[in-house]
Each structure stands twice: as C-alpha cells, then as structure tokens.
Design a protein around this motif. Structure first.
Motif, PDB file in Angstrom:
ATOM      1  N   LYS A  87       0.717  -1.958  -0.142  1.00  0.00           N
ATOM      2  CA  LYS A  87       0.205   0.269  -0.202  1.00  0.00           C
ATOM      3  C   LYS A  87       1.382   1.646  -0.461  1.00  0.00           C
ATOM      4  N   ILE A  88       1.143   2.198  -1.091  1.00  0.00           N
ATOM      5  CA  ILE A  88       1.729   3.576  -1.121  1.00  0.00           C
ATOM      6  C   ILE A  88       0.557   4.105  -0.147  1.00  0.00           C
ATOM      7  N   GLU A  89       1.175   5.246   0.786  1.00  0.00           N
ATOM      8  CA  GLU A  89       0.427   6.417   2.009  1.00  0.00           C
ATOM      9  C   GLU A  89       1.484   7.164   0.888  1.00  0.00           C
ATOM     10  N   GLY A  90       0.057   8.400   0.666  1.00  0.00           N
ATOM     11  CA  GLY A  90       1.513   9.483  -0.270  1.00  0.00           C
ATOM     12  C   GLY A  90       0.352  10.592   0.892  1.00  0.00           C
TER      13      GLY A  90
END
Length: 90
Positions: A87-90
């Motif tokens: 999961k890419i957290e931005g």
C-alpha cells in the motif's frame, strides 16, 4: 364443305399449329435442361458451403486449442511469480 376447302384449311392452319407444337416441345426440353443445370449448381454451392463451414470450424477449434495451451503456459508462469502488493501512502 368440300375436300378442297378442307385441305386448304388444314394446310393453312395445320402448319402453324404443327410448328407451334414443335417449338413448345423444344422449349420444354430446353427448360428441363436449365432446371437440371440449376439444381446441379445449387448442389455444388451447398457442397462448397459445407466444406467452407467445416474448414472454419476446424480452424476455430485449432485456435481454441492453441490459445488454451498458451493460456495454461502463462498461468504456470504466473503461479511461479510471487507478487507482493504494498500500500502506497501519500
């Protein structure tokens, strides 16, 4: 009515009638030949259509088999690959 008048009538009217009958029989024979040729043409068209349909069916089956085999190979390759989703957290 005397014989001379009857013979004149038969000669004058009989020849066109006889000629008409002859032409009708010749036209009838010609029409029968056309119908026979037409039936043979239809038979050949149907035969060729069946052959084309069988060829297309065979090609479709070969394509299905090829793509099924190709898909199974790709599935085997994909099962050997471990993919981790992050999961890419931005």
């Amino acid at each position: 009515m005397n014989i001379k008048t009857l013979l004149d009538l038969l000669v004058n009217q009989g020849f066109p009638i006889a000629l008409s009958i002859l032409l009708i029989f010749r036209i009838d024979k010609f029409m029968q030949e056309i119908v026979i040729a037409q039936k043979e043409g239809y038979r050949q068209v149907l035969e060729n259509t069946k052959e084309i349909r069988n060829t297309i069916t065979t090609l479709n089956q070969q394509n299905r088999e090829y793509y099924s085999l190709r898909f199974s190979k790709v599935q085997k390759e994909l099962t050997g690959i471990n993919v981790e989703l992050v999961k890419i957290e931005g």
